[in-house]
Design a protein around this motif. Structure first.
Motif, PDB file in Angstrom:
ATOM      1  N   GLY A   1       0.821  -1.203   0.000  1.00 30.84           N
ATOM      2  CA  GLY A   1       0.000   0.000   0.000  1.00 30.84           C
ATOM      3  C   GLY A   1       0.850   1.246   0.000  1.00 30.84           C
ATOM      4  O   GLY A   1       2.058   1.202  -0.302  1.00 30.84           O
TER       5      GLY A   1
ATOM      6  N   ARG B   1      -5.076   2.570   0.467  1.00 30.27           N
ATOM      7  CA  ARG B   1      -5.452   1.222   0.015  1.00 30.27           C
ATOM      8  C   ARG B   1      -6.135   0.464   1.148  1.00 30.27           C
ATOM      9  O   ARG B   1      -5.534   0.235   2.211  1.00 30.27           O
ATOM     10  CB  ARG B   1      -4.246   0.456  -0.499  1.00 30.27           C
TER      11      ARG B   1
ATOM     12  N   ASP C   1      -9.773  -2.332  -4.612  1.00 25.69           N
ATOM     13  CA  ASP C   1      -9.356  -1.455  -5.707  1.00 25.69           C
ATOM     14  C   ASP C   1      -8.760  -2.222  -6.876  1.00 25.69           C
ATOM     15  O   ASP C   1      -8.608  -1.688  -7.973  1.00 25.69           O
ATOM     16  CB  ASP C   1      -8.384  -0.370  -5.213  1.00 25.69           C
TER      17      ASP C   1
END
Length: 317
Positions: free
Chosen positions: A41, A152, A174
């Motif tokens: 992330g 994220r 995502d």
């Protein structure tokens, strides 16, 4: 002398593959050995499933460092089995995350499982002396929770029981990518010794309903594309339903455990004998399926002694 576990002859090193399966998402796979996943992330990483020993986990850390210098913030455990959790200390993570049910299972049977798995499959425990002890989650949950790596989001969810009663998956919305642990396998036998076989197909339905673009299964190659994901889910379903179906019919007909093992081989060998770890798993799988079909809902704890007794009983000539 009783026949040795099938896994004791499996001594060859496996080729490790570290592949990107989505944006900053990686699969660490090794030809049917336990997989790990990596989620990168904005401000850190998650490792999904830790490997069996710290020495083996360092191989995952090396791959992580080949793609990012961000810290490994969390290790997420899909379930409690020793080959998945005992390497967690190598990551230096700020948190080790698992379901509350996995925490309970570690407390109830973690040491027995460690002794059992090491005795059955020593190759998977390279440098076993590097293990500091049982791995205890520092954060546990029921149902679902989210971890944020900057922007994220990683959703951790109990979609249902299957491989164990404490299984969780990690969903990265995502990217449409899921890390399933041993709920899904690809051209590898499902280990069902601690399974909830009647519930497992419903859990697979729940995974399928996410329509993932990619999946990191518990064992086998990373799954890329909807068609390959659907195939792996179907193969896993076929394995567990075939196993349980044979056991259910055998119990109904009053067959013994050994007779059930023979019946399972007759039906399953033609379809699944080429799968990784099939020979190793099958006695333990049949024993659990026979128990569940007989009304034993909570899997009996596997000890090293019980392993040897069941293996000998089903493999004696």
């Amino acid at each position: 002398m009783s026949k040795a576990f099938a896994s004791t002859s499996d001594l060859s090193d496996k080729k490790v593959t570290f592949a990107e399966i989505g944006r900053d998402l990686y699969a660490f796979t090794a030809e049917g050995d336990p997989n790990s996943g990596v989620i990168v992330g904005d401000d850190g990483c998650i490792v999904f499933d830790a490997q069996a020993t710290p020495a083996m986990a360092r191989g995952v850390v090396e791959r992580v460092r080949s793609v990012t210098d961000k810290p490994i913030r969390y290790v997420v455990l899909s379930h409690y089995h020793a080959v998945r959790v005992l390497g967690a200390s190598a990551y230096g993570a700020q948190g080790i995350v698992a379901s509350a049910e996995t925490y309970r299972l570690i407390a109830e049977r973690g040491q027995e499982d460690w002794d059992s798995e090491y005795g059955r499959f020593p190759r998977l425990f390279r440098d076993a002396e590097s293990i500091p002890g049982l791995t205890w989650p520092s954060l546990s949950f029921s149902g679902r929770m989210s971890i944020y790596l900057g922007k994220r989001e990683v959703q951790l969810m109990q979609l249902g029981a299957g491989h164990t009663s404490g299984d969780i998956v990690a969903w990265v919305p995502d990217a449409g990518v899921m890390f399933t642990g041993d709920l899904v396998e690809y051209h590898s036998a499902c280990y069902c010794g601690d399974a909830k076989l009647r519930q497992w197909p419903r859990t697979l339905d729940a995974i399928r309903d996410f329509n993932p673009t990619a999946v990191v299964p518990g064992r086998g190659d990373a799954l890329l594309g909807h068609r390959t994901v659907a195939e792996a889910i179907a193969l896993t379903r076929d394995f567990v339903t075939t196993l349980y179906g044979v056991a259910e019919m055998s119990v109904a007909r009053g067959r013994s455990l050994k007779e059930t093992f023979a019946a399972a081989r007759e039906v399953m060998d033609p379809k699944f004998s080429s799968y990784a770890i099939y020979e190793h798993c099958q006695p333990f799988n049949v024993a659990r399926a026979y128990d569940e079909a007989s009304g034993i809902d909570d899997p009996v704890i596997w000890t090293a002694e019980r392993d040897r007794e069941v293996w000998a009983a089903m493999n004696e000539s």
